[in-house]
Design an enzyme around this catalytic site. Structure first.
Site, PDB file in Angstrom:
ATOM      1  CE  LYS A  30      84.961  40.694 -20.309  1.00  0.00           C
ATOM      2  NZ  LYS A  30      84.815  41.229 -18.941  1.00  0.00           N
ATOM      3  NE  ARG A 123      85.275  45.990 -13.719  1.00  0.00           N
ATOM      4  CZ  ARG A 123      84.757  45.106 -14.557  1.00  0.00           C
ATOM      5  NH1 ARG A 123      85.432  43.985 -14.821  1.00  0.00           N
ATOM      6  NH2 ARG A 123      83.594  45.316 -15.147  1.00  0.00           N
ATOM      7  CE1 TYR A 256     105.824  14.394 -14.029  1.00  0.00           C
ATOM      8  CE2 TYR A 256     103.714  15.279 -14.770  1.00  0.00           C
ATOM      9  CZ  TYR A 256     105.063  15.042 -15.000  1.00  0.00           C
ATOM     10  OH  TYR A 256     105.633  15.442 -16.171  1.00  0.00           O
ATOM     11  CG  MET A 303     102.054  20.767 -19.625  1.00  0.00           C
ATOM     12  SD  MET A 303     103.690  21.489 -19.529  1.00  0.00           S
ATOM     13  CE  MET A 303     103.391  23.073 -20.323  1.00  0.00           C
TER      14      MET A 303
END
Length: 357
Positions: A30, A123, A256, A303
């Site tokens: 998947k 589910r 940061y 990031m």
């Protein structure tokens, strides 16, 4: 640009090693084979002798069929209403519940079905033993092709006792189901359950996902396993490189919001990889990387960059490994949950992808 190396040779070897321990394998592919390439993975699994595949998306079922042809079986884990597609590509269909059967009986008459016991996941599938038995009898009465019975464990990678309780329930329900129907395929176990217990009796297949892709579902050094001789190879290597070296004075900060404040005069390395590349922040914050085969602290995360510990020996251009043979992806499962979370997050648009066959 930071790099991810995918070693398909190791993924194939994992499949070969697992086949030696399993009754038979349904390979879960998947979400683009856990983000490692659907077409590549199904091809190498097929070469390793696996001929049964499971995924959650109709389009991926189509790709598997077009890639491998009619010699393999494909099971769609999610209930579907795209009956034209599953009929065209000979896809086995999951029964959502009794209402799903009754509402779509005309569409399902010429399809191959599997019955899910919802268990603790809840589910889809039958929620109770009574519903399981009712669905089986409904299929018999209406001459539906009920091929498989399956379930899934939500606590198999936990060690607080819940897994033993859900296992007892699943085995009880499957035993009763097998009394009234001769299922061709019975698959109850995911990777964690199979690693803990080996193959259950009265099952035909083990449905394996994350372990095929080189990530152990829990810390096998801490907890006992039923397959102590199983060898699982690492196929994932993720690294950046040092792009700058910064001299910090005692008390100076970097990153940061004073992410790291130097406790003394020191050099730190700035690395060209961060959470924007899909490395989960819980993996980065306060953890370590590997530089020149030595473990180094990660001081700050951004990031597109990391700030890392270095010595006088490190230099610009040195590779900084987040995942490799020394520090594998599953070594960090305790920090951010299932390994699949990290595999799904990797950003292939910002990483240089190298494939090793």
């Amino acid at each position: 640009m930071a790099t991810i190396e995918i070693n398909y040779h190791n993924i194939k070897q994992n499949a070969i090693n697992l086949k030696k321990e399993a009754q038979d394998i349904i390979a879960v592919v998947k979400n683009n084979a856990y983000n490692l390439g659907l077409k590549e993975c199904v091809k190498i699994f097929s070469e390793a002798g696996i001929n049964y595949f499971a995924t959650t998306k109709e389009e991926e079922c189509k790709i598997i069929r077009e890639t491998l042809g009619e010699e393999v079986s494909i099971f769609l884990l999610n209930p579907t209403r795209d009956f034209e597609l599953v009929r065209k590509y000979n896809i086995e269909v999951n029964i959502a519940n009794l209402d799903y059967l009754k509402e779509n009986i005309d569409e399902l008459r010429d399809l191959t079905l599997q019955l899910e016991f919802a268990g603790s996941m809840r589910r889809a599938g039958a929620k109770t033993l009574d519903e399981v038995l009712e669905i089986i009898n409904f299929c018999k009465e209406n001459n539906l092709n009920l091929k498989g019975f399956w379930s899934h464990f939500s606590f198999a990678d936990e060690f607080d006792g819940f897994y033993e309780k859900e296992k007892e329930l699943v085995l009880k329900v499957s035993e009763e189901a097998l009394k009234i129907h001769d299922f061709e395929v019975v698959h109850l176990q995911n990777s964690a359950s199979f690693l803990r217990d080996g193959a259950f009796e009265k099952t035909t297949h083990q449905r394996l996902g994350i372990i095929l892709y080189g990530a152990l579902p829990y810390d096998v050094k801490q907890y006992s396993v039923a397959l102590p001789n199983l060898v699982i190879k690492n196929p994932i290597t993720v690294y950046g490189e040092i792009v700058n070296i910064v001299d910090l004075k005692e008390g100076e900060c970097i990153g940061y919001s004073n992410a790291y404040i130097a406790e003394k005069d020191k050099k730190v390395g700035v690395v060209n990889i961060g959470y924007g590349d899909g490395i989960l922040r819980d993996r980065l914050r306060g953890n370590t990387c590997i530089i020149n085969n030595k473990e180094k602290d990660i001081y700050a995360t951004m990031m597109s960059h990391l700030v890392v510990e270095i010595s006088e020996k490190e230099k610009i251009g040195d590779k900084v490994f987040l995942y490799d043979d020394i520090q594998q992806l599953h070594n960090y499962v305790k920090y951010f949950g299932p390994n699949s979370v990290q595999l799904a997050a990797l950003n292939y648009n910002s990483l240089n992808v190298k494939k090793i066959y």
